[in-house]
Design a protein around this motif. Structure first.
Motif, PDB file in Angstrom:
ATOM      1  N   PRO A   1       0.826  -1.217   0.000  1.00 30.17           N
ATOM      2  CA  PRO A   1       0.000   0.000   0.000  1.00 30.17           C
ATOM      3  C   PRO A   1       0.856   1.259   0.000  1.00 30.17           C
ATOM      4  O   PRO A   1       1.919   1.320   0.632  1.00 30.17           O
ATOM      5  N   ARG A   2       0.372   2.264  -0.725  1.00 33.26           N
ATOM      6  CA  ARG A   2       1.052   3.548  -0.710  1.00 33.26           C
ATOM      7  C   ARG A   2       0.945   4.168   0.683  1.00 33.26           C
ATOM      8  O   ARG A   2       0.047   3.839   1.463  1.00 33.26           O
ATOM      9  N   GLN A   3       1.858   5.063   0.980  1.00 31.01           N
ATOM     10  CA  GLN A   3       1.854   5.693   2.294  1.00 31.01           C
ATOM     11  C   GLN A   3       0.510   6.378   2.549  1.00 31.01           C
ATOM     12  O   GLN A   3       0.060   7.215   1.773  1.00 31.01           O
ATOM     13  N   GLY A   4      -0.133   5.998   3.636  1.00 28.53           N
ATOM     14  CA  GLY A   4      -1.411   6.587   4.011  1.00 28.53           C
ATOM     15  C   GLY A   4      -2.614   6.027   3.279  1.00 28.53           C
ATOM     16  O   GLY A   4      -3.742   6.440   3.554  1.00 28.53           O
ATOM     17  N   GLU A   5      -2.401   5.075   2.363  1.00 29.76           N
ATOM     18  CA  GLU A   5      -3.520   4.565   1.556  1.00 29.76           C
ATOM     19  C   GLU A   5      -4.581   3.892   2.420  1.00 29.76           C
ATOM     20  O   GLU A   5      -5.771   3.971   2.124  1.00 29.76           O
ATOM     21  N   LEU A   6      -4.167   3.227   3.491  1.00 37.81           N
ATOM     22  CA  LEU A   6      -5.098   2.515   4.361  1.00 37.81           C
ATOM     23  C   LEU A   6      -5.196   3.155   5.750  1.00 37.81           C
ATOM     24  O   LEU A   6      -5.643   2.508   6.701  1.00 37.81           O
ATOM     25  N   THR A   7      -4.807   4.427   5.834  1.00 40.45           N
ATOM     26  CA  THR A   7      -4.848   5.144   7.109  1.00 40.45           C
ATOM     27  C   THR A   7      -6.093   6.025   7.169  1.00 40.45           C
ATOM     28  O   THR A   7      -6.337   6.815   6.254  1.00 40.45           O
ATOM     29  N   PRO A   8      -6.904   5.907   8.219  1.00 39.23           N
ATOM     30  CA  PRO A   8      -8.086   6.781   8.338  1.00 39.23           C
ATOM     31  C   PRO A   8      -7.679   8.245   8.337  1.00 39.23           C
ATOM     32  O   PRO A   8      -6.651   8.621   8.923  1.00 39.23           O
ATOM     33  N   PRO A   9      -8.449   9.104   7.691  1.00 39.10           N
ATOM     34  CA  PRO A   9      -8.104  10.533   7.621  1.00 39.10           C
ATOM     35  C   PRO A   9      -8.205  11.200   8.986  1.00 39.10           C
ATOM     36  O   PRO A   9      -8.976  10.767   9.860  1.00 39.10           O
ATOM     37  N   ALA A  10      -7.444  12.270   9.153  1.00 39.55           N
ATOM     38  CA  ALA A  10      -7.448  12.992  10.427  1.00 39.55           C
ATOM     39  C   ALA A  10      -8.663  13.904  10.546  1.00 39.55           C
ATOM     40  O   ALA A  10      -9.151  14.173  11.645  1.00 39.55           O
ATOM     41  N   THR A  11      -9.154  14.397   9.418  1.00 42.57           N
ATOM     42  CA  THR A  11     -10.307  15.308   9.444  1.00 42.57           C
ATOM     43  C   THR A  11     -11.424  14.742   8.575  1.00 42.57           C
ATOM     44  O   THR A  11     -11.172  14.203   7.494  1.00 42.57           O
ATOM     45  N   PHE A  12     -12.647  14.901   9.050  1.00 36.35           N
ATOM     46  CA  PHE A  12     -13.813  14.372   8.328  1.00 36.35           C
ATOM     47  C   PHE A  12     -15.076  14.940   8.958  1.00 36.35           C
ATOM     48  O   PHE A  12     -15.044  15.526  10.047  1.00 36.35           O
ATOM     49  N   GLU A  13     -16.181  14.766   8.269  1.00 32.15           N
ATOM     50  CA  GLU A  13     -17.490  15.118   8.796  1.00 32.15           C
ATOM     51  C   GLU A  13     -18.258  13.837   9.106  1.00 32.15           C
ATOM     52  O   GLU A  13     -18.095  12.825   8.435  1.00 32.15           O
ATOM     53  N   GLU A  14     -19.087  13.890  10.131  1.00 34.27           N
ATOM     54  CA  GLU A  14     -19.916  12.736  10.455  1.00 34.27           C
ATOM     55  C   GLU A  14     -21.089  12.665   9.470  1.00 34.27           C
ATOM     56  O   GLU A  14     -21.609  13.694   9.024  1.00 34.27           O
ATOM     57  N   ALA A  15     -21.486  11.453   9.126  1.00 36.08           N
ATOM     58  CA  ALA A  15     -22.579  11.270   8.160  1.00 36.08           C
ATOM     59  C   ALA A  15     -23.381  10.025   8.527  1.00 36.08           C
ATOM     60  O   ALA A  15     -22.989   9.237   9.392  1.00 36.08           O
ATOM     61  N   ASP A  16     -24.514   9.854   7.848  1.00 35.29           N
ATOM     62  CA  ASP A  16     -25.368   8.711   8.136  1.00 35.29           C
ATOM     63  C   ASP A  16     -25.189   7.628   7.072  1.00 35.29           C
ATOM     64  O   ASP A  16     -24.414   7.771   6.125  1.00 35.29           O
ATOM     65  N   LEU A  17     -25.941   6.547   7.235  1.00 40.74           N
ATOM     66  CA  LEU A  17     -25.796   5.397   6.344  1.00 40.74           C
ATOM     67  C   LEU A  17     -26.157   5.684   4.894  1.00 40.74           C
ATOM     68  O   LEU A  17     -25.758   4.934   4.002  1.00 40.74           O
ATOM     69  N   ALA A  18     -26.898   6.752   4.655  1.00 45.38           N
ATOM     70  CA  ALA A  18     -27.294   7.060   3.280  1.00 45.38           C
ATOM     71  C   ALA A  18     -26.086   7.235   2.370  1.00 45.38           C
ATOM     72  O   ALA A  18     -26.158   6.940   1.166  1.00 45.38           O
ATOM     73  N   HIS A  19     -24.971   7.687   2.928  1.00 52.14           N
ATOM     74  CA  HIS A  19     -23.782   7.902   2.108  1.00 52.14           C
ATOM     75  C   HIS A  19     -23.168   6.583   1.645  1.00 52.14           C
ATOM     76  O   HIS A  19     -22.472   6.537   0.626  1.00 52.14           O
ATOM     77  N   LEU A  20     -23.436   5.513   2.376  1.00 58.60           N
ATOM     78  CA  LEU A  20     -22.922   4.202   1.935  1.00 58.60           C
ATOM     79  C   LEU A  20     -23.727   3.672   0.749  1.00 58.60           C
ATOM     80  O   LEU A  20     -23.228   2.865  -0.029  1.00 58.60           O
ATOM     81  N   GLY A  21     -24.956   4.122   0.615  1.00 57.45           N
ATOM     82  CA  GLY A  21     -25.770   3.726  -0.529  1.00 57.45           C
ATOM     83  C   GLY A  21     -25.133   4.139  -1.833  1.00 57.45           C
ATOM     84  O   GLY A  21     -25.176   3.415  -2.829  1.00 57.45           O
ATOM     85  N   ALA A  22     -24.528   5.343  -1.847  1.00 58.23           N
ATOM     86  CA  ALA A  22     -23.859   5.824  -3.054  1.00 58.23           C
ATOM     87  C   ALA A  22     -22.629   4.976  -3.377  1.00 58.23           C
ATOM     88  O   ALA A  22     -22.335   4.718  -4.542  1.00 58.23           O
ATOM     89  N   VAL A  23     -21.932   4.518  -2.332  1.00 55.98           N
ATOM     90  CA  VAL A  23     -20.765   3.646  -2.537  1.00 55.98           C
ATOM     91  C   VAL A  23     -21.211   2.309  -3.122  1.00 55.98           C
ATOM     92  O   VAL A  23     -20.613   1.789  -4.058  1.00 55.98           O
ATOM     93  N   ALA A  24     -22.288   1.745  -2.547  1.00 58.54           N
ATOM     94  CA  ALA A  24     -22.794   0.463  -3.033  1.00 58.54           C
ATOM     95  C   ALA A  24     -23.227   0.568  -4.493  1.00 58.54           C
ATOM     96  O   ALA A  24     -22.934  -0.344  -5.309  1.00 58.54           O
ATOM     97  N   LYS A  25     -23.867   1.649  -4.858  1.00 58.37           N
ATOM     98  CA  LYS A  25     -24.317   1.837  -6.246  1.00 58.37           C
ATOM     99  C   LYS A  25     -23.129   1.934  -7.185  1.00 58.37           C
ATOM    100  O   LYS A  25     -23.133   1.336  -8.279  1.00 58.37           O
ATOM    101  N   ALA A  26     -22.095   2.686  -6.790  1.00 59.06           N
ATOM    102  CA  ALA A  26     -20.899   2.827  -7.627  1.00 59.06           C
ATOM    103  C   ALA A  26     -20.189   1.498  -7.818  1.00 59.06           C
ATOM    104  O   ALA A  26     -19.589   1.251  -8.861  1.00 59.06           O
ATOM    105  N   ALA A  27     -20.272   0.623  -6.794  1.00 57.03           N
ATOM    106  CA  ALA A  27     -19.602  -0.675  -6.845  1.00 57.03           C
ATOM    107  C   ALA A  27     -20.457  -1.748  -7.511  1.00 57.03           C
ATOM    108  O   ALA A  27     -20.063  -2.927  -7.536  1.00 57.03           O
ATOM    109  N   GLY A  28     -21.615  -1.381  -8.031  1.00 54.11           N
ATOM    110  CA  GLY A  28     -22.460  -2.336  -8.725  1.00 54.11           C
ATOM    111  C   GLY A  28     -23.252  -3.245  -7.828  1.00 54.11           C
ATOM    112  O   GLY A  28     -23.781  -4.275  -8.280  1.00 54.11           O
ATOM    113  N   LEU A  29     -23.387  -2.881  -6.556  1.00 47.16           N
ATOM    114  CA  LEU A  29     -24.118  -3.731  -5.602  1.00 47.16           C
ATOM    115  C   LEU A  29     -25.572  -3.303  -5.460  1.00 47.16           C
ATOM    116  O   LEU A  29     -25.933  -2.183  -5.767  1.00 47.16           O
TER     117      LEU A  29
END
Length: 225
Positions: free
Chosen positions: A197-225
């Protein structure tokens, strides 16, 4: 009766030597590498990096980037520069439908690996055919759980044969190809176990916003699930 000479060592079978050599060449040293998987799910290109030691998976598909920290129960979703954290845990049981997988014999070489041919049934109905590699499971297990987590967001289909969960496909090993003969659901183009893995590729980011499960729906759609 002729007795064997006790000083004579039994000859090693060539196929045992080849299997042992393949395991040494293919499998990574513990903690030094991750599994890299490039595949298509329902035609959508998906890239996965799975680190079983850290229990983390990076999924990239359709401009979406999701880092699954499975041990912490967090998914970091990135699209563009925005990063959001979603609290979600994999809960086994979604794939526990009346599926039955039977081995029917050896399969072809796919993506550089010898596959085994399986058929997935519900009762006596044939739902799918699979070409799997059983020994890969421990190394790709985080990726299987990450995909299962995304699939669990969608309601179960009325006919279990219509949309088979990825974890069901992977019950007998990583599916190199799975689905119908003329229309595969899963196609693995590349899988390697020595990815650095590239440096930081599998490291959780230091800054982020909290979100709900709806955002995972977009990931599932992009992945063909």
């Amino acid at each position: 009766m002729r007795r064997a000479d006790p000083r004579r060592r039994p000859a090693l079978r060539p196929w045992l030597v080849l299997c042992a050599l393949a395991a040494v060449l293919v499998l990574p040293a513990r903690g030094e590498a991750a599994a890299l998987i490039e595949m298509r799910l329902h035609g959508a290109p998906v890239r996965l990096v799975a680190d079983r030691a850290a229990d983390r998976v990076l999924l990239e598909a359709g401009g979406m980037r999701a880092l699954f920290d499975l041990a912490a129960g967090s998914v970091y979703v990135g699209e563009g520069r925005a990063v959001r954290r979603v609290h979600a845990r994999y809960r086994p049981g979604y794939d526990e439908l009346p599926y039955r997988i039977e081995r029917f014999g050896p399969g072809p070489v796919i993506a550089g690996y010898v596959a085994t041919y399986h058929v997935l049934f519900i009762g006596e109905q044939v739902c799918a055919e699979l070409m799997t590699v059983g020994w890969m499971t421990p190394f790709v297990d985080p990726a299987i759980r990450a995909l299962a987590l995304l699939e669990a967001l969608a309601p179960a289909p009325g006919d279990p044969c219509d949309k088979i969960p990825f974890a069901a496909y992977a019950a007998a090993g990583w599916p190199l190809i799975a689905g119908k003969i003329d229309h595969p659901t899963i196609e693995t183009g590349k899988i390697a176990f020595d990815y650095q893995p590239r440096q930081g590729e599998l490291t959780p980011p230091a800054t982020f916003e909290e979100a709900d499960l709806a955002h995972l729906g977009a990931v599932a759609k992009a992945a063909g699930l």
